[in-house]
Design an enzyme around this catalytic site. Structure first.
Site, mmCIF file in Angstrom:
data_model
loop_
_atom_site.group_PDB
_atom_site.id
_atom_site.type_symbol
_atom_site.label_atom_id
_atom_site.label_comp_id
_atom_site.label_asym_id
_atom_site.label_seq_id
_atom_site.Cartn_x
_atom_site.Cartn_y
_atom_site.Cartn_z
ATOM 1 N N HIS B 258 22.079 37.673 69.100
ATOM 2 C CA HIS B 258 23.289 37.210 68.416
ATOM 3 C C HIS B 258 22.972 35.946 67.602
ATOM 4 O O HIS B 258 23.241 35.884 66.386
ATOM 5 C CB HIS B 258 24.377 36.912 69.459
ATOM 6 C CG HIS B 258 25.656 36.376 68.902
ATOM 7 N ND1 HIS B 258 26.763 37.162 68.677
ATOM 8 C CD2 HIS B 258 26.013 35.129 68.509
ATOM 9 C CE1 HIS B 258 27.744 36.422 68.175
ATOM 10 N NE2 HIS B 258 27.301 35.172 68.066
ATOM 11 N N GLU B 259 22.367 34.957 68.240
ATOM 12 C CA GLU B 259 22.038 33.710 67.540
ATOM 13 C C GLU B 259 20.994 33.961 66.453
ATOM 14 O O GLU B 259 20.970 33.272 65.434
ATOM 15 C CB GLU B 259 21.554 32.646 68.530
ATOM 16 C CG GLU B 259 22.528 32.328 69.675
ATOM 17 C CD GLU B 259 23.939 31.981 69.236
ATOM 18 O OE1 GLU B 259 24.135 31.547 68.092
ATOM 19 O OE2 GLU B 259 24.872 32.181 70.047
ATOM 20 N N HIS B 262 22.770 34.762 63.302
ATOM 21 C CA HIS B 262 23.224 33.537 62.625
ATOM 22 C C HIS B 262 22.052 32.854 61.916
ATOM 23 O O HIS B 262 22.171 32.416 60.769
ATOM 24 C CB HIS B 262 23.806 32.556 63.655
ATOM 25 C CG HIS B 262 25.168 32.931 64.167
ATOM 26 N ND1 HIS B 262 26.236 33.165 63.334
ATOM 27 C CD2 HIS B 262 25.634 33.092 65.433
ATOM 28 C CE1 HIS B 262 27.315 33.451 64.069
ATOM 29 N NE2 HIS B 262 26.970 33.425 65.344
ATOM 30 N N GLU B 288 29.669 35.542 61.618
ATOM 31 C CA GLU B 288 29.804 36.386 62.806
ATOM 32 C C GLU B 288 29.444 37.838 62.479
ATOM 33 O O GLU B 288 28.952 38.561 63.347
ATOM 34 C CB GLU B 288 31.237 36.277 63.345
ATOM 35 C CG GLU B 288 31.418 36.694 64.776
ATOM 36 C CD GLU B 288 30.820 35.725 65.813
ATOM 37 O OE1 GLU B 288 30.287 34.662 65.425
ATOM 38 O OE2 GLU B 288 30.868 36.066 67.005
#
Lengths: 497, 497
Positions: B258-259, B262, B288
């Site tokens: 997830h990170e 980003h 997101e």
């Protein structure tokens, strides 16, 4: 109220430098390599804004308007801030920028020259560094000697005329000792110092002892790895030391304890000067007195290894196999003339420093020409240490300092060595301190150092610290006596020899 | 020349925020705990100076004087900077300070209230947060609804009136799906997800895949641990992601990826906006969309595990024992209504968000009173997820957002989910992208994302990005279709059911 505004402003300046410091620490320890270019721009911004804020007209007004201080702490703050401000505003921006550019070029030329061991390509840059040093001294001002203006940056108030007799005395009294040690030959089996020692175990042992023996705790400090070990901090509760691991494993251990000495100094500075220019060590020499005390006077002592050898044996049984505290004590106190300053032992180290001090003084005065430097270097290496560098990379080109414009910096290493013993002798007049040292329990010593050295930050000058803590000005006597006694023991020299 | 001066100034502002960012990252990952107090002061200084420099009169003059831009990049820079400047100067310092104090108090009250599951003590602070939100909306200005002024902070240009129909559509079409999944029951043995998995091995596996699959390399990024995972960066070549290790080991893996989403977004922003306000993601929703794409659409896909299950089996044989790619794929795609948003799966997650959006809108309008909030929360939890929180700590008090004054923030999570599928569908129209995804080779997809999303930074609005990249405005259609197809497969639902 202007005092409040002044403190707010000094706090902002301090915070900007702390941020630049964190960026620098991060760059040396953790930063992804591709980040370097932008990081350079970011650090330049922070330092530029800090300088602007500190030298700006409003700061001058506030320093003026502050008038008579309310208490001693404010008095010290004003004294130090006014001094820094006066010095910072004496160098015109054009000069600072010219010097920064020239240093950058000189640094790259030095890297290249050292790589190829070619002094000639570095020579014009060294000329330029000396020229800038002379101009900087003129801009800053001095009473006796231009060197004093430069030395003052690192050792406030110290003069070349004070350094020279102390160094001459040190040289004259330790050179015979060194010759006797060399004649005596090896005092131990030094091959144990390159036995395989797992890097993580080295760091863990060094860090554990830094905490147990010297009080550096994870609650307010951390240890990381970097190419060149250093200490930095962003407050007295945020101390960072770095280490590196080499085949010669004492490098990691003693390097860690050296940086621990620096860190504990910063830790001990009184909280009342938090986020002000007073909240740093009094000078490089006083700083070095703490790092060298921990590294050499304590960690290279017999009681230290009597206490910590069992811990080492537990942490690294294969390293300690067949050894005992006494053998290790002798091994880590080898005296051996060598070409490289940063690898030098307690006895030879100061000759490396004195040589550089003498040469940079002669260069600054013009008594020595830059093109004559390698020959002068080699002659003095022969005179002091009986060695001639096979090339300039292992001789005159070995240090980064001159290429970075750091003229007047070298003496602080030896001033620190001398002060370390003078302070320790004074501390040992307290029986609790002396008894603790004999058991390698340094709590009482640390308390003495906080009381007499650390807490004052820059509110006292190095000379005031030495005189108040030891009762006399800096002298070579205690250091010479320390070396004579310690190494007569290790190398079996007769006392009256 | 005023454009050059403007860029220099924006660069300084950017550098100050980068330094504050590094201080914050350091605080969350490495900093010794006792450093916290001074670190807070240091960060406040940096943010204050950055704000001062950006909102100062000289910046206003430079933005004015810049006139007509020379090229598209400068045009975007001026547009974004003028917009930011206008917004930043619309909030008076007194308001900003009052809000900061109130948020600080509300945050502490929330920590305490959550601890004791006592909504009543938090209620007056939430009233204050809503009051401040209304005043902030008035100060910032809006056309249709005060909520729009708040939402605009996180999702520039988006309005409540655009969010509402999209959310209503999503809700109406996924609620029946959720009910069918719940009725179908378990699709796998989920106990494998808590098998012992050594923390270092978890992090190493997650980081290795972040590099191999998603392109996040140590040359420009690093991974550390923190209590709450996050991504931050100080340039596109200095990306930092954090993770944490739990008994439920997918938390570390999927959290890392997830990170990584980003981070790769920030990595892809064009270098031409380096050290300017354009050099960030276009909005929280677009950000997101990238993190959820990596975490869910890619890393929770069948091809991903077909490719990486053997790597997992190698990294943690005891975790993979008796499993295969298909079993693991089903296990990490469990759908199960639960009380806590941050633990929710792909199907139920958006209900947590929609509930919060509906409630904060009603609170802001005054249709709902703060004291009625817990009841309203619980009623909606029952309606959407068939659950009633046993206490407010597991209900209305679970999130940090409202206590930090973050009103208008929640919808961006679901907007990001919707956009993630809409973007992926558009990307798959390119056969190379589609073929790569089927083999879990994401190079072509990454190139498409850089071209259509990443490189633009804030030079395009979220709406422009969605419309240019996908050919239509944001809609729930692709997301609903994605959920229906994926979970019909996993839970064995009939297509026409």
């Amino acid at each position: 109220m202007s005092m409040d505004e002044l403190k707010r402003r000094l706090g902002q300046v301090s915070d900007l430098y702390a941020a630049a410091g964190l960026m620098s620490w991060d760059q040396e320890t953790l930063m992804p390599e591709e980040a370097a270019r932008v990081r350079g721009l970011q650090m330049a911004t922070l330092e530029g804004l800090a300088h602007e804020l500190f030298t700006g007209a409003r700061t001058a007004e506030l320093l003026e308007a502050a008038g008579e201080p309310q208490d001693e702490a404010d008095a010290a703050l004003l004294r130090v801030s006014r001094r820094d401000h006066a010095k910072a505003t004496r160098l015109p921006t054009e000069f600072v920028e010219e010097a920064a550019r020239a240093r950058n070029e000189a640094h790259h030329a030095w890297l290249d020259a050292r790589q190829r061991s070619d002094f000639a390509t570095f020579a014009p840059h060294l000329e330029k560094m000396m020229d800038l040093a002379r101009r900087q001294a003129d801009l800053l001002g001095y009473d006796e000697h231009p060197y004093d203006a430069l030395l003052d940056e690192y050792e406030p108030g110290m003069r070349a005329s004070q350094v020279e007799p102390v160094f001459a005395d040190l040289r004259d009294r330790t050179l015979p000792l060194l010759r006797r040690i060399v004649a005596a030959g090896d005092a131990a089996d030094y091959s144990v110092l390159t036995r395989p020692f797992a890097p993580e175990a080295q760091k863990a042992f060094a860090w554990r002892v830094a905490g147990e023996a010297f009080g550096l705790k994870p609650e307010f400090a951390r240890q990381d790895e970097s190419a060149h070990p250093f200490q930095t901090n962003f407050s007295r509760s945020d101390l960072r030391i770095t280490t590196r691991v080499e085949d010669y494993w004492p490098a990691c251990l003693f390097g860690t304890w050296h940086e621990t000495g620096h860190a504990m100094y910063e830790r001990g500075i009184s909280e009342r000067w938090e986020r002000t220019p007073v909240s740093r060590g009094a000078s490089l020499g006083v700083h070095e007195s703490q790092s060298r005390m921990f590294e050499n006077l304590l960690a290279r002592s017999r009681p230290f290894w009597e206490r910590y050898f069992p811990h080492l044996a537990e942490a690294a049984p294969e390293v300690a196999a067949g050894l005992d505290a006494e053998t290790l004590y002798r091994a880590v106190n080898r005296v051996s003339p060598s070409l490289i300053r940063v690898e030098a032992d307690e006895v030879t180290y100061n000759f490396h420093v004195m040589l550089r001090f003498e040469l940079e003084l002669a260069l600054l005065e013009g008594r020595l020409k830059v093109h004559e430097l390698p020959e002068a270097w080699n002659a003095r290496m022969q005179e002091y240490l009986g060695l001639t560098p096979p090339n300039d990379a292992l001789g005159v080109l070995q240090d980064i300092h001159w290429s970075s414009g750091l003229i007047g910096y070298f003496p602080t290493y030896t001033l620190g060595n001398l002060l370390s013993v003078q302070l320790l002798e004074a501390a040992k007049r307290d029986p609790a301190v002396a008894a603790g040292i004999e058991r390698a329990e340094y709590g009482p010593l640390l308390a003495w150092l906080v009381e007499n050295v650390h807490q004052h930050g820059r509110s006292l000058t190095p000379t005031q610290i030495a005189e108040r803590a030891t009762g006399r000005p800096l002298t070579a006597d205690p250091y010479v006596a320390y070396l004579q006694e310690k190494y007569a023991g290790i190398y079996g020299l007769r006392a009256e020899d």
